[in-house]
Design a protein around this motif. Structure first.
Motif, PDB file in Angstrom:
ATOM      1  N   UNK A   1       0.840  -1.208   0.000  1.00  0.00           N
ATOM      2  CA  UNK A   1       0.000   0.000   0.000  1.00  0.00           C
ATOM      3  C   UNK A   1       0.876   1.260   0.000  1.00  0.00           C
ATOM      4  N   UNK A   2       1.970   1.226   0.762  1.00  0.00           N
ATOM      5  CA  UNK A   2       2.866   2.392   0.784  1.00  0.00           C
ATOM      6  C   UNK A   2       3.571   2.568  -0.559  1.00  0.00           C
ATOM      7  N   UNK A   3       4.040   1.445  -1.113  1.00  0.00           N
ATOM      8  CA  UNK A   3       4.757   1.521  -2.387  1.00  0.00           C
ATOM      9  C   UNK A   3       3.835   2.008  -3.499  1.00  0.00           C
ATOM     10  N   UNK A   4       2.592   1.511  -3.509  1.00  0.00           N
ATOM     11  CA  UNK A   4       1.636   1.947  -4.535  1.00  0.00           C
ATOM     12  C   UNK A   4       1.375   3.450  -4.412  1.00  0.00           C
ATOM     13  N   UNK A   5       1.187   3.883  -3.191  1.00  0.00           N
ATOM     14  CA  UNK A   5       0.913   5.305  -2.953  1.00  0.00           C
ATOM     15  C   UNK A   5       2.109   6.152  -3.395  1.00  0.00           C
ATOM     16  N   UNK A   6       3.285   5.701  -3.002  1.00  0.00           N
ATOM     17  CA  UNK A   6       4.520   6.411  -3.372  1.00  0.00           C
ATOM     18  C   UNK A   6       4.638   6.522  -4.892  1.00  0.00           C
ATOM     19  N   UNK A   7       4.368   5.432  -5.594  1.00  0.00           N
ATOM     20  CA  UNK A   7       4.514   5.469  -7.057  1.00  0.00           C
ATOM     21  C   UNK A   7       3.437   6.337  -7.711  1.00  0.00           C
ATOM     22  N   UNK A   8       2.261   6.371  -7.114  1.00  0.00           N
ATOM     23  CA  UNK A   8       1.218   7.264  -7.655  1.00  0.00           C
ATOM     24  C   UNK A   8       1.629   8.718  -7.471  1.00  0.00           C
ATOM     25  N   UNK A   9       2.180   9.031  -6.291  1.00  0.00           N
ATOM     26  CA  UNK A   9       2.632  10.402  -6.030  1.00  0.00           C
ATOM     27  C   UNK A   9       3.776  10.764  -6.980  1.00  0.00           C
TER      28      UNK A   9
ATOM     29  N   UNK B   1       6.827  10.017   3.221  1.00  0.00           N
ATOM     30  CA  UNK B   1       5.928   8.875   3.468  1.00  0.00           C
ATOM     31  C   UNK B   1       5.909   8.486   4.958  1.00  0.00           C
ATOM     32  N   UNK B   2       7.084   8.330   5.618  1.00  0.00           N
ATOM     33  CA  UNK B   2       7.026   7.984   7.041  1.00  0.00           C
ATOM     34  C   UNK B   2       6.299   9.044   7.873  1.00  0.00           C
ATOM     35  N   UNK B   3       6.445  10.293   7.475  1.00  0.00           N
ATOM     36  CA  UNK B   3       5.761  11.365   8.221  1.00  0.00           C
ATOM     37  C   UNK B   3       4.249  11.251   8.061  1.00  0.00           C
ATOM     38  N   UNK B   4       3.850  10.872   6.845  1.00  0.00           N
ATOM     39  CA  UNK B   4       2.422  10.685   6.591  1.00  0.00           C
ATOM     40  C   UNK B   4       1.899   9.500   7.397  1.00  0.00           C
ATOM     41  N   UNK B   5       2.666   8.398   7.376  1.00  0.00           N
ATOM     42  CA  UNK B   5       2.268   7.192   8.100  1.00  0.00           C
ATOM     43  C   UNK B   5       2.143   7.481   9.595  1.00  0.00           C
ATOM     44  N   UNK B   6       3.087   8.252  10.106  1.00  0.00           N
ATOM     45  CA  UNK B   6       3.061   8.594  11.528  1.00  0.00           C
ATOM     46  C   UNK B   6       1.769   9.344  11.868  1.00  0.00           C
ATOM     47  N   UNK B   7       1.329  10.196  10.949  1.00  0.00           N
ATOM     48  CA  UNK B   7       0.139  11.003  11.237  1.00  0.00           C
ATOM     49  C   UNK B   7      -1.169  10.230  11.066  1.00  0.00           C
TER      50      UNK B   7
ATOM     51  N   UNK C   1      -3.695  16.071   6.338  1.00  0.00           N
ATOM     52  CA  UNK C   1      -4.199  14.853   6.965  1.00  0.00           C
ATOM     53  C   UNK C   1      -5.561  15.118   7.599  1.00  0.00           C
ATOM     54  N   UNK C   2      -5.713  16.285   8.236  1.00  0.00           N
ATOM     55  CA  UNK C   2      -6.968  16.593   8.923  1.00  0.00           C
ATOM     56  C   UNK C   2      -8.096  16.895   7.942  1.00  0.00           C
ATOM     57  N   UNK C   3      -7.805  17.716   6.931  1.00  0.00           N
ATOM     58  CA  UNK C   3      -8.899  18.241   6.104  1.00  0.00           C
ATOM     59  C   UNK C   3      -8.741  18.000   4.609  1.00  0.00           C
ATOM     60  N   UNK C   4      -7.613  17.475   4.174  1.00  0.00           N
ATOM     61  CA  UNK C   4      -7.378  17.354   2.737  1.00  0.00           C
ATOM     62  C   UNK C   4      -7.107  18.728   2.137  1.00  0.00           C
ATOM     63  N   UNK C   5      -7.199  18.828   0.820  1.00  0.00           N
ATOM     64  CA  UNK C   5      -7.010  20.128   0.173  1.00  0.00           C
ATOM     65  C   UNK C   5      -5.713  20.183  -0.616  1.00  0.00           C
ATOM     66  N   UNK C   6      -5.441  21.369  -1.135  1.00  0.00           N
ATOM     67  CA  UNK C   6      -4.293  21.586  -2.002  1.00  0.00           C
ATOM     68  C   UNK C   6      -3.198  22.300  -1.207  1.00  0.00           C
ATOM     69  N   UNK C   7      -2.011  21.703  -1.134  1.00  0.00           N
ATOM     70  CA  UNK C   7      -0.976  22.299  -0.275  1.00  0.00           C
ATOM     71  C   UNK C   7      -0.622  23.729  -0.671  1.00  0.00           C
ATOM     72  N   UNK C   8      -0.621  24.033  -1.982  1.00  0.00           N
ATOM     73  CA  UNK C   8      -0.278  25.408  -2.388  1.00  0.00           C
ATOM     74  C   UNK C   8      -1.310  26.402  -1.854  1.00  0.00           C
ATOM     75  N   UNK C   9      -2.575  25.987  -1.914  1.00  0.00           N
ATOM     76  CA  UNK C   9      -3.641  26.862  -1.405  1.00  0.00           C
ATOM     77  C   UNK C   9      -3.501  27.046   0.104  1.00  0.00           C
TER      78      UNK C   9
END
Ligand code: ADP
Ligand code: MG
Ligand code: ZN
Length: 482
Positions: A324-332, A351-357, A399-407
């Motif tokens: 699941x992590x590898x698939x997500x990483x490759x999609x990103x 990825x580890x930071x995301x997993x931690x959250x 992680x909390x709300x989703x959205x676009x990081x630039x915004x």
């Protein structure tokens, strides 16, 4: 003081995801009413004849091929004789001296053998609540009796509790990906026994081993093996000997208790199953098994991440050993590439930071953070458009709300302060004014003294400025002032 090297070998039972049982047509079930999937064969009635499940053999071959084993042209089924209420025939049909597969390797660990067998039925103990005639009551559910199993035995190539856990996770991902089992440790479709010994570091001789039975989660496997290593080292340091025995690790208390010693070991009186012909692996069967394997297995994926994307070996495994992590990483990665390019190493750091959250058990694809968003964040950090600290804050919001990081960066004013930014220059001046002694030391060439000045600016900008930029500005201003 002597240094000890732990030596660990694993024996893993995998429940195969076939439709029917190993030697009869009864359906496999989990959680159905007890004793509804039974017939004369799996109830062990006299005169009933077993017929081998073709798909179970294919799955066994697929596992062997995925682990790089040699598949025997001709293997044998044996009767393993013992009495137990969950074994109505009085013997289990298993493979003994001529198993389906031998040799092989997965990651750093060599495979000793892989063989086919059938599962026993399930004994349920009711305890005090089910007492009759003043004693505890147990009952048998024969639905599970005769379920196809594959047993995988490793060579003793594992040398730490962490490696045991990591390797089992690689095996689980591999089995899951080839689609032969649900590999669910809680439900018992993946069960692991750990053989453990210790020896003085550098010694080539194996120490006496003990066997920890039925470690039913990755965490308990790691903890149990760690506890057993400590127990054995304690014995040896106290001048006592490790006794070869089978042990139970209680994950709640952390205690280890004996189940049976070598003297109580069974003599199973194995003999060839007279009701089954030898299992002959035809070219057609092997071709079908090979055909059914996916193109890239997790160990190969880790190697590709390392070779082609430049990830460290550790990071490549952390990702690839969890599909699941590898698939997500490759999609990103793909999203980032479409967006003008993302640095794979920088991206992998997130990825580890995301997993931690989100929690280590969750698939990031099911989180609020779209792979595109993580790629955008990594790209912004790499381009120093946002500081690492601020990016962590952005990730928490994603992680909390989703959205676009630039915004989010624009809306929250989290963009990095650049050297050209007047506000930053002013803050640097204030930092210098607040600690003239430190500034003087920096001027005199003591670069260590710069720490508090940088810290001041970091605090005031709430981490939005880049540390290297601040350091450069302070040095410039201090020099100008001198
Ligand atoms: P047994 O006959 O007790 O089942 P095996 O030789 O078949 O023992 O090995 C069973 C498992 O124990 C294998 O995974 C093997 O790698 C492992 N093993 C064997 N000897 C040792 C040892 N001294 N220390 C740790 N693991 C061992
Ligand atoms: Mg054994
Ligand atoms: Zn049956």
């Amino acid at each position: 003081m002597t240094e000890y090297e732990p030596v660990i070998g694993l024996e893993i039972h995998v429940q195969l995801k076939t439709r029917t049982k190993m030697f009869c047509g009864c359906e496999l079930s989990f959680g159905d009413s007890p004793n509804i999937h039974t017939c004369p064969v799996c109830l062990g009635l006299p005169g009933a004849l077993p017929v081998v499940n073709e798909r179970a053999i294919r799955f066994g071959m697929m596992i062997g091929l995925a682990l790089g084993c040699e598949i025997a042209e001709r293997s044998l089924f044996h009767r393993k004789n013992y009495f137990y209420p969950d074994l109505p025939k009085g013997y289990q049909i298993s493979q003994y001296d001529v198993p389906l597969c031998r040799g092989g390797r997965l990651g750093d660990v060599r495979i000793h053998r892989v063989h086919l067998e059938e599962d026993a039925a399930k004994l349920n103990h009711l305890g005090a609540s089910g007492r009759i005639h003043g004693s505890d009551r147990s009952w048998v559910d024969f639905n599970r009796g005769g379920t196809p199993l594959v047993e995988i035995v490793t060579e003793p190539d594992i040398h730490s509790p962490e490696q045991a856990r990591e390797w089992l996770s690689l095996l689980r991902t591999t089995l899951k990906q080839i689609g032969v089992s649900d590999v669910n440790m809680e439900e018992g479709s993946l069960r692991c026994d750990a053989n453990v010994s210790v020896r003085p570091a550098g010694s080539a001789v194996l120490g006496t081993k003990t066997e920890l039975k039925n470690m039913n989660s990755f965490r308990f496997l790691e903890r149990g093996v760690r506890a057993e290593i400590q127990r054995q080292i304690g014995l040896i340091e106290a001048g006592e000997a490790v006794v070869q025995e089978t042990l139970h690790y209680d994950p709640v208390s952390g205690g280890i208790t004996p189940l049976r010693s070598k003297e109580e070991a069974h003599d199973y009186r194995y003999f060839p199953e007279p009701d089954l012909v030898p299992l002959v692996a035809t070219d057609a069967m092997l071709a079908a098994a090979r055909e059914a394997l996916p193109a890239e297995l997790p160990a190969e994926r880790a190697a590709r991440f390392e070779r082609e994307l430049g990830l460290s070996a550790g990071r490549a495994r952390d990702l690839a050993f969890r599909a699941d992590l590898a698939d997500y990483f490759e999609r990103a990665l793909a999203a980032g590439a479409a967006d003008g390019g993302v640095d794979p190493v920088e991206l992998s750091n997130w990825i580890p930071q995301l997993v931690e959250r989100i929690g280590s058990d969750r698939d990031p694809a099911e989180s609020n953070v779209a792979p595109e968003s993580l790629a955008a964040l990594a790209t912004m950090v790499k381009a120093r458009e946002v500081s690492r600290d601020a990016a962590r804050e952005v990730l928490s919001r994603l992680v909390a709300d989703g959205g676009d990081p630039r915004a989010i960066v624009a809306r929250e004013g989290l963009g990095a302060l650049s050297a050209e930014d007047d506000g930053l220059g002013e803050l640097v001046d204030r930092a210098i004014a607040s600690d003239p002694a430190a500034a003087e030391q920096v001027r005199a060439g003591n670069l260590k003294a710069i720490g508090p000045l940088v810290g001041y600016v970091m605090r005031e900008t709430k981490g939005r400025a880049d540390g290297a930029t601040i350091t450069r500005l302070i040095r410039e201003r201090v020099r100008q002032a001198g």
